[in-house]
Design an enzyme around this catalytic site. Structure first.
Site, PDB file in Angstrom:
ATOM      1  CB  SER A 148      30.623  27.578  30.952  1.00  0.00           C
ATOM      2  OG  SER A 148      31.107  26.346  31.446  1.00  0.00           O
ATOM      3  CE1 TYR A 196      31.297  29.936  35.776  1.00  0.00           C
ATOM      4  CE2 TYR A 196      31.011  27.591  35.344  1.00  0.00           C
ATOM      5  CZ  TYR A 196      31.499  28.828  34.975  1.00  0.00           C
ATOM      6  OH  TYR A 196      32.185  28.967  33.794  1.00  0.00           O
TER       7      TYR A 196
HETATM    8  N1  LIG Z   1      38.593  27.564  32.775  1.00  0.00           N
HETATM    9  C1  LIG Z   1      37.506  26.843  32.553  1.00  0.00           C
HETATM   10  O1  LIG Z   1      37.489  25.603  32.768  1.00  0.00           O
HETATM   11  C2  LIG Z   1      36.272  27.482  31.980  1.00  0.00           C
HETATM   12  C3  LIG Z   1      35.297  26.642  31.455  1.00  0.00           C
HETATM   13  C4  LIG Z   1      34.146  27.211  30.937  1.00  0.00           C
HETATM   14  C5  LIG Z   1      33.979  28.567  30.929  1.00  0.00           C
HETATM   15  N2  LIG Z   1      34.925  29.375  31.447  1.00  0.00           N
HETATM   16  C6  LIG Z   1      34.680  30.814  31.427  1.00  0.00           C
HETATM   17  O2  LIG Z   1      35.773  31.451  30.815  1.00  0.00           O
HETATM   18  C7  LIG Z   1      35.893  32.782  31.319  1.00  0.00           C
HETATM   19  C8  LIG Z   1      37.346  33.048  31.617  1.00  0.00           C
HETATM   20  O3  LIG Z   1      37.774  32.126  32.603  1.00  0.00           O
HETATM   21  P1  LIG Z   1      39.288  31.633  32.719  1.00  0.00           P
HETATM   22  O4  LIG Z   1      39.287  30.178  32.683  1.00  0.00           O
HETATM   23  O5  LIG Z   1      40.136  32.381  31.777  1.00  0.00           O
HETATM   24  O6  LIG Z   1      39.570  32.092  34.238  1.00  0.00           O
HETATM   25  P2  LIG Z   1      40.796  32.864  34.902  1.00  0.00           P
HETATM   26  O7  LIG Z   1      42.096  32.363  34.394  1.00  0.00           O
HETATM   27  O8  LIG Z   1      40.508  32.786  36.366  1.00  0.00           O
HETATM   28  O9  LIG Z   1      40.621  34.380  34.393  1.00  0.00           O
HETATM   29  C9  LIG Z   1      39.505  35.134  34.796  1.00  0.00           C
HETATM   30  C10 LIG Z   1      39.623  36.561  34.280  1.00  0.00           C
HETATM   31  O10 LIG Z   1      38.484  37.308  34.741  1.00  0.00           O
HETATM   32  C11 LIG Z   1      38.939  38.416  35.536  1.00  0.00           C
HETATM   33  N3  LIG Z   1      38.038  38.671  36.649  1.00  0.00           N
HETATM   34  C12 LIG Z   1      37.692  37.809  37.653  1.00  0.00           C
HETATM   35  N4  LIG Z   1      36.877  38.435  38.519  1.00  0.00           N
HETATM   36  C13 LIG Z   1      36.718  39.710  38.072  1.00  0.00           C
HETATM   37  C14 LIG Z   1      36.017  40.840  38.548  1.00  0.00           C
HETATM   38  N5  LIG Z   1      35.287  40.814  39.684  1.00  0.00           N
HETATM   39  N6  LIG Z   1      36.086  41.968  37.833  1.00  0.00           N
HETATM   40  C15 LIG Z   1      36.821  42.033  36.711  1.00  0.00           C
HETATM   41  N7  LIG Z   1      37.494  41.014  36.198  1.00  0.00           N
HETATM   42  C16 LIG Z   1      37.449  39.856  36.880  1.00  0.00           C
HETATM   43  C17 LIG Z   1      40.309  38.017  36.030  1.00  0.00           C
HETATM   44  O11 LIG Z   1      41.045  39.178  36.380  1.00  0.00           O
HETATM   45  P3  LIG Z   1      42.343  39.076  37.378  1.00  0.00           P
HETATM   46  O12 LIG Z   1      43.112  37.848  36.961  1.00  0.00           O
HETATM   47  O13 LIG Z   1      43.070  40.322  37.092  1.00  0.00           O
HETATM   48  O14 LIG Z   1      41.794  38.963  38.770  1.00  0.00           O
HETATM   49  C18 LIG Z   1      40.856  37.281  34.822  1.00  0.00           C
HETATM   50  O15 LIG Z   1      41.317  38.185  33.866  1.00  0.00           O
HETATM   51  C19 LIG Z   1      34.949  32.874  32.530  1.00  0.00           C
HETATM   52  O16 LIG Z   1      33.821  33.634  32.172  1.00  0.00           O
HETATM   53  C20 LIG Z   1      34.549  31.447  32.811  1.00  0.00           C
HETATM   54  O17 LIG Z   1      33.231  31.357  33.302  1.00  0.00           O
HETATM   55  C21 LIG Z   1      36.077  28.869  31.972  1.00  0.00           C
END
Ligand SMILES: NC(=O)c1ccc[n+]([C@@H]2O[C@H](COP(=O)([O-])OP(=O)(O)OC[C@H]3O[C@@H](n4cnc5c(N)ncnc54)[C@H](OP(=O)(O)O)[C@@H]3O)[C@@H](O)[C@H]2O)c1
Length: 268
Positions: free
Chosen positions: A146, A159
């Site tokens: 991130s 985080y």
């Molecule tokens: N969105 C942002 O602004 C942002 C910015 C920087 C970095 N990131 C990083 O990007 C990555 C993906 O985030 P996203 O934005 O796509 O979030 P998201 O839409 O909330 O998706 C998160 C994914 O991770 C899975 N997950 C969550 N907890 C889990 C657990 N305990 N075991 C297994 N799987 C789990 C979820 O599964 P379910 O949906 O099936 O529960 C979902 O598939 C993360 O690592 C996050 O740190 C996000």
């Protein structure tokens, strides 16, 4: 935990964690559309609907519903890969989450669970993936970190440090695997339009519904392209996000912390 029986095909195989939603869903879709079969994981049953969508794009998909904050959940994912008997061409370690709120108020077990997911599961799965790919002298790894890895993140106190770990771990692993035919790429998304902030409980902050965020499809495309090119890292998002990354190299940590606190502190 659940998975379906693996089938064989002539297509390369990719593993994507967190493929049931957000950035991981878009990444998995890109793999499907570029001719890969998938082992696609999610915490919730949504992974099964996601798998059906990836199959419409021509991929054979093994969905695995598993909690990656749990040791056995990570092993179940690896067993699903291993059971295919096929070489893993690419692995995306992407599942992750945040927790918002004052550290004085947040729940310790919840935060230890975040570390188990964002840090421990990445090391655990990378161990299995790296040894497998090094033995094959081939493979590409993409690890989602991130932009939060480049600053202290008050009111998401645990985080940012968890993603800083992920980033440095990925860059270290990249260096070690250079001589083994395996590339490691780090994806640093800025704020992105997914369920991430709502799930973290950030609705009542500047990261809530009103914020302009990067497109998850764009972030996924940037990560996918960088991974195929074997790049060390890529910032996910628009030009303003990339400029923020550059500014973070020169701004004092204290100033970045104060700015993040203003944005992430729940509004009264
Ligand atoms: N969105 C942002 O602004 C942002 C910015 C920087 C970095 N990131 C990083 O990007 C990555 C993906 O985030 P996203 O934005 O796509 O979030 P998201 O839409 O909330 O998706 C998160 C994914 O991770 C899975 N997950 C969550 N907890 C889990 C657990 N305990 N075991 C297994 N799987 C789990 C979820 O599964 P379910 O949906 O099936 O529960 C979902 O598939 C993360 O690592 C996050 O740190 C996000």
């Amino acid at each position: 935990m659940s998975s379906t029986t693996p089938r064989s095909s002539g297509r390369p195989l990719a593993l994507v964690t967190g493929a049931s939603a957000g950035i991981g869903y878009e990444l998995a879709r890109l793999f499907a559309r570029h001719g890969y079969d998938l082992v696609a994981t999610g915490r919730s049953g949504n992974i099964h609907q996601a798998a059906a969508a990836f199959e419409k794009d021509g991929a054979q998909v093994i969905p695995v519903q598993a909690d990656l904050a749990d040791y056995d959940g990570v092993e179940a994912v690896w067993q699903a890969v291993h059971a295919t008997g096929r070489p893993l061409a690419a692995a995306v370690l992407n599942a992750g989450r945040s927790i918002a709120g004052s550290f004085l108020d947040t729940d310790l077990d919840d935060e230890l669970g975040l570390i188990a997911l964002n840090v421990t599961s990445v090391v655990h799965l990378a161990k299995r993936v790296a040894r497998h790919m090094a033995a094959n002298r081939s493979g590409r790894i993409l690890i989602t970190s991130s932009l939060s890895a480049t600053l202290p993140t008050p009111y998401e106190t645990v985080y940012g440090p968890s993603r800083a770990f992920t980033r440095m771990f990925a860059l270290a692993l990249r260096e070690e695997l250079k001589g083994h035919g395996v590339s490691v790429t780090t994806l640093l998304p800025g704020a992105t339009d997914s369920d991430f902030h709502a799930r973290a409980g950030m609705g009542n902050t500047a990261f809530g519904a009103g914020m302009k965020k990067n497109s998850r499809a764009q972030v996924a495309r940037q990560g996918f392209k960088a991974m195929l090119a074997g790049r060390a890292q890529v910032v996910g998002g628009d030009s303003a996000t990339k400029l923020t990354y550059v500014k973070h190299h020169i701004l004092p940590e204290t100033r970045k912390a104060a700015r993040h606190a203003r944005m992430a502190k729940p509004r009264p």
